[in-house]
Design a protein around this motif. Structure first.
Motif, PDB file in Angstrom:
ATOM      1  N   UNK A   1       0.856  -1.189   0.000  1.00 42.81           N
ATOM      2  CA  UNK A   1       0.000   0.000   0.000  1.00 42.81           C
ATOM      3  C   UNK A   1       0.892   1.239   0.000  1.00 42.81           C
ATOM      4  N   UNK A   2       0.659   2.184  -0.881  1.00 45.16           N
ATOM      5  CA  UNK A   2       1.468   3.410  -0.899  1.00 45.16           C
ATOM      6  C   UNK A   2       1.461   4.116   0.457  1.00 45.16           C
ATOM      7  N   UNK A   3       2.513   4.882   0.716  1.00 42.33           N
ATOM      8  CA  UNK A   3       2.688   5.544   2.017  1.00 42.33           C
ATOM      9  C   UNK A   3       1.437   6.319   2.437  1.00 42.33           C
ATOM     10  N   UNK A   4       1.240   6.332   3.761  1.00 50.58           N
ATOM     11  CA  UNK A   4       0.125   7.056   4.393  1.00 50.58           C
ATOM     12  C   UNK A   4      -1.236   6.513   3.946  1.00 50.58           C
ATOM     13  N   UNK A   5      -1.278   5.195   3.754  1.00 51.14           N
ATOM     14  CA  UNK A   5      -2.542   4.551   3.403  1.00 51.14           C
ATOM     15  C   UNK A   5      -3.290   4.089   4.647  1.00 51.14           C
ATOM     16  N   UNK A   6      -4.305   3.275   4.434  1.00 58.98           N
ATOM     17  CA  UNK A   6      -5.133   2.751   5.527  1.00 58.98           C
ATOM     18  C   UNK A   6      -5.194   1.231   5.409  1.00 58.98           C
ATOM     19  N   UNK A   7      -4.899   0.545   6.515  1.00 56.51           N
ATOM     20  CA  UNK A   7      -4.971  -0.924   6.568  1.00 56.51           C
ATOM     21  C   UNK A   7      -5.878  -1.304   7.730  1.00 56.51           C
ATOM     22  N   UNK A   8      -6.945  -2.066   7.431  1.00 55.93           N
ATOM     23  CA  UNK A   8      -7.908  -2.485   8.455  1.00 55.93           C
ATOM     24  C   UNK A   8      -7.857  -4.002   8.604  1.00 55.93           C
ATOM     25  N   UNK A   9      -7.648  -4.453   9.836  1.00 54.45           N
ATOM     26  CA  UNK A   9      -7.614  -5.885  10.152  1.00 54.45           C
ATOM     27  C   UNK A   9      -8.801  -6.188  11.061  1.00 54.45           C
ATOM     28  N   UNK A  10      -9.557  -7.215  10.693  1.00 60.09           N
ATOM     29  CA  UNK A  10     -10.770  -7.525  11.463  1.00 60.09           C
ATOM     30  C   UNK A  10     -10.854  -9.020  11.753  1.00 60.09           C
ATOM     31  N   UNK A  11     -11.191  -9.352  12.984  1.00 60.42           N
ATOM     32  CA  UNK A  11     -11.397 -10.743  13.423  1.00 60.42           C
ATOM     33  C   UNK A  11     -12.706 -10.765  14.203  1.00 60.42           C
ATOM     34  N   UNK A  12     -13.754 -11.398  13.614  1.00 56.09           N
ATOM     35  CA  UNK A  12     -15.059 -11.340  14.241  1.00 56.09           C
ATOM     36  C   UNK A  12     -15.876 -12.581  13.889  1.00 56.09           C
ATOM     37  N   UNK A  13     -17.049 -12.682  14.542  1.00 56.37           N
ATOM     38  CA  UNK A  13     -17.965 -13.807  14.306  1.00 56.37           C
ATOM     39  C   UNK A  13     -18.972 -13.408  13.242  1.00 56.37           C
ATOM     40  N   UNK A  14     -19.124 -14.275  12.232  1.00 52.86           N
ATOM     41  CA  UNK A  14     -20.067 -14.020  11.147  1.00 52.86           C
ATOM     42  C   UNK A  14     -20.874 -15.283  10.884  1.00 52.86           C
ATOM     43  N   UNK A  15     -22.134 -15.281  11.300  1.00 56.51           N
ATOM     44  CA  UNK A  15     -23.037 -16.430  11.108  1.00 56.51           C
ATOM     45  C   UNK A  15     -22.414 -17.714  11.658  1.00 56.51           C
ATOM     46  N   UNK A  16     -22.008 -17.663  12.925  1.00 54.22           N
ATOM     47  CA  UNK A  16     -21.428 -18.793  13.668  1.00 54.22           C
ATOM     48  C   UNK A  16     -20.059 -19.223  13.148  1.00 54.22           C
ATOM     49  N   UNK A  17     -19.488 -18.472  12.198  1.00 51.97           N
ATOM     50  CA  UNK A  17     -18.159 -18.783  11.670  1.00 51.97           C
ATOM     51  C   UNK A  17     -17.188 -17.656  12.040  1.00 51.97           C
ATOM     52  N   UNK A  18     -15.942 -18.032  12.347  1.00 51.09           N
ATOM     53  CA  UNK A  18     -14.913 -17.029  12.619  1.00 51.09           C
ATOM     54  C   UNK A  18     -14.398 -16.478  11.293  1.00 51.09           C
ATOM     55  N   UNK A  19     -14.345 -15.161  11.174  1.00 50.72           N
ATOM     56  CA  UNK A  19     -13.952 -14.520   9.919  1.00 50.72           C
ATOM     57  C   UNK A  19     -12.773 -13.582  10.151  1.00 50.72           C
ATOM     58  N   UNK A  20     -11.753 -13.703   9.294  1.00 52.77           N
ATOM     59  CA  UNK A  20     -10.570 -12.840   9.339  1.00 52.77           C
ATOM     60  C   UNK A  20     -10.488 -12.072   8.019  1.00 52.77           C
ATOM     61  N   UNK A  21     -10.191 -10.772   8.096  1.00 54.17           N
ATOM     62  CA  UNK A  21     -10.077  -9.980   6.880  1.00 54.17           C
ATOM     63  C   UNK A  21      -9.023  -8.896   7.037  1.00 54.17           C
TER      64      UNK A  21
END
Length: 437
Positions: free
Chosen positions: A337-357
């Motif tokens: 990602x070019x400098x001064x960008x935005x990176x979002x990391x998410x770990x949550x429950x989605x319909x009884x399944x663990x989801x990583x993004x």
């Protein structure tokens, strides 16, 4: 003997009662009247006791017997003793069944018991994971309809279990499963399913490793050899050029070292026969550690890093592999990602399944490249990959780790907008902890 003695005692007591009442009746010249009244009272008392016994057996929630005397008191005690014996037997049977289930769950193979109509009678947890079965939610689940494989139906119909059947897993097309059958009790059939993917991958792995290493090491070795041929005449070369040559050789040697380490890591993941579904991994703790490393890596890039982590969401898996997959996705987002960008990391429950993004607002990936981006050594921009030190193995490692955990990498990307890399772990592998590990 206990029973003859008890009944003889009761008979003697009854005769004695009639004799006493008869004697009193003779005294008042009402012998038959007194005998008749006594007989009527005995009949009424017997019916009352039968009524109480019926209530106790069918309607009372108390196990302790009613307190009474005579034959009914002994009858209550006999029934109570049999209830205690039956309860102890049920406890023993329940313990045996629990031990059987625990032993079946501990087996390294998936186990399914089916009846003559191919309906599932019982299966262990590993079978539900490997075959994607929804039993016992669907009590009448037919395994042939669930797997939908003609070869599997022919295997069951032929009943030639001396030769196992190999076919792709219905829950994970990248896995090869071996099916073996054996007769079981009550005309049922037991199926033993084993993951044999590793055996078929070993030869392919060896060939790929040799081909990849010879291809990828050729360029840095050529560079190093070129400079080494030049260095014997270093006395006639400017110091600036010599320093540049040494620096370039060092860079290429580090690149080769990283390449070999990643190839070995990928080979270990492909050849791993660790039981993926035995150990519970504290993913939040793992991601917090990666977050610290990501912040150190981000010092020169000045991205805005956002980590949204569910603190009690765990999964069953192999911690070292999951760490490698998650860190590769996060570090790639920071690198590309070019400098001064935005990176979002998410770990949550989605319909009884663990989801990583992992989501970024970088350059994005063209649709033509998305289908091939998880291939070994495939690079969207070769010049940029070399500049960042990328080997082209990171996403291939991610792909194999997720395959090992019955998951897959989903990529949504658009050029000039950014990318979103995500994966989900099935409900069978997902665990919401009541307290931290």
């Amino acid at each position: 003997m206990e029973k003859p003695f008890i009944w003889l005692l009761n008979l003697v007591a009854l005769c004695a009662l009639f004799a006493i009442v008869g004697a009193i009746g003779l005294h008042f010249s009402e012998f038959w009247l007194s005998i008749g009244i006594l007989a009527l009272l005995i009949v009424v008392w017997q019916f009352y006791q039968l009524f109480q016994l019926n209530l106790w057996i069918w309607h009372s929630k108390k196990m302790s017997p009613l307190t009474t005397f005579g034959p009914f008191g002994q009858l209550y005690q006999g029934i109570h003793q049999n209830q205690l014996k039956n309860r102890n037997k049920r406890k023993q049977l329940s313990h045996i069944i629990s031990s059987y289930k625990a032993g079946s769950e501990a087996l390294p193979d998936a186990v399914v018991v089916i009846d003559n109509d191919y309906k599932i009678v019982w299966c262990n947890r590993l079978a539900r994971i490997e075959l994607g079965l929804s039993w016992p939610d669907k009590q009448t689940l037919n395994i042939v309809e669930a797997l939908k494989q003609p070869d599997f139906l022919n295997f069951l119909v032929a009943k030639r279990f001396e030769s196992p059947l190999e076919m792709p897993s219905p829950a994970n097309a990248h896995k090869i499963l071996e099916f073996r059958g054996a007769p079981f009790v009550d005309n049922n059939m037991m199926l033993l399913i084993r993951d044999v993917t590793r055996l078929s991958q070993i030869e392919k792995m060896r060939k790929d490793f040799v081909a990849n290493v010879s291809h990828e090491l050729r360029t840095p070795l050529t560079v190093i050899n070129g400079y080494l041929e030049m260095l014997p005449d270093a006395a006639d070369l400017p110091p600036l050029l010599v320093n540049k040559a040494i620096g370039e050789m060092r860079t290429q040697s580090i690149r080769m070292q990283n390449l070999i380490e990643e190839l070995l890591q990928l080979s270990r993941i492909e050849a791993s026969n660790d039981r993926t579904f035995d150990k519970l991994v504290n993913v939040p703790k793992l991601l917090w550690q990666i977050q610290t490393e990501a912040q150190a890596l981000n010092r020169d890039k000045h991205h805005k890093l956002f980590f949204d982590i569910a603190p009690k969401l765990y999964v069953y898996g192999i911690e070292s592999e999951l760490r490698s997959a998650f860190s590769n996705l996060i570090f790639n987002a920071i690198h590309y990602t070019p400098d001064k960008g935005v990176v979002e990391v998410k770990w949550h429950l989605s319909q009884n399944c663990a989801r990583f993004s992992v989501k970024d607002n970088g350059d994005g990936i063209a649709q033509a490249d998305i289908a091939r981006i998880t291939e070994r050594f495939y690079r969207v921009d070769k010049a940029r990959s070399r500049k960042t030190g990328g080997s082209g193995l990171g996403l291939s490692i991610v792909k194999h780790v997720l395959t090992h955990h019955n998951s897959s990498l989903k990529i949504n990307s658009a050029v000039g907008i950014g990318s979103d890399f995500s994966c989900e772990f099935s409900a069978e592998l997902t665990q919401i902890a009541s307290k931290p590990l």
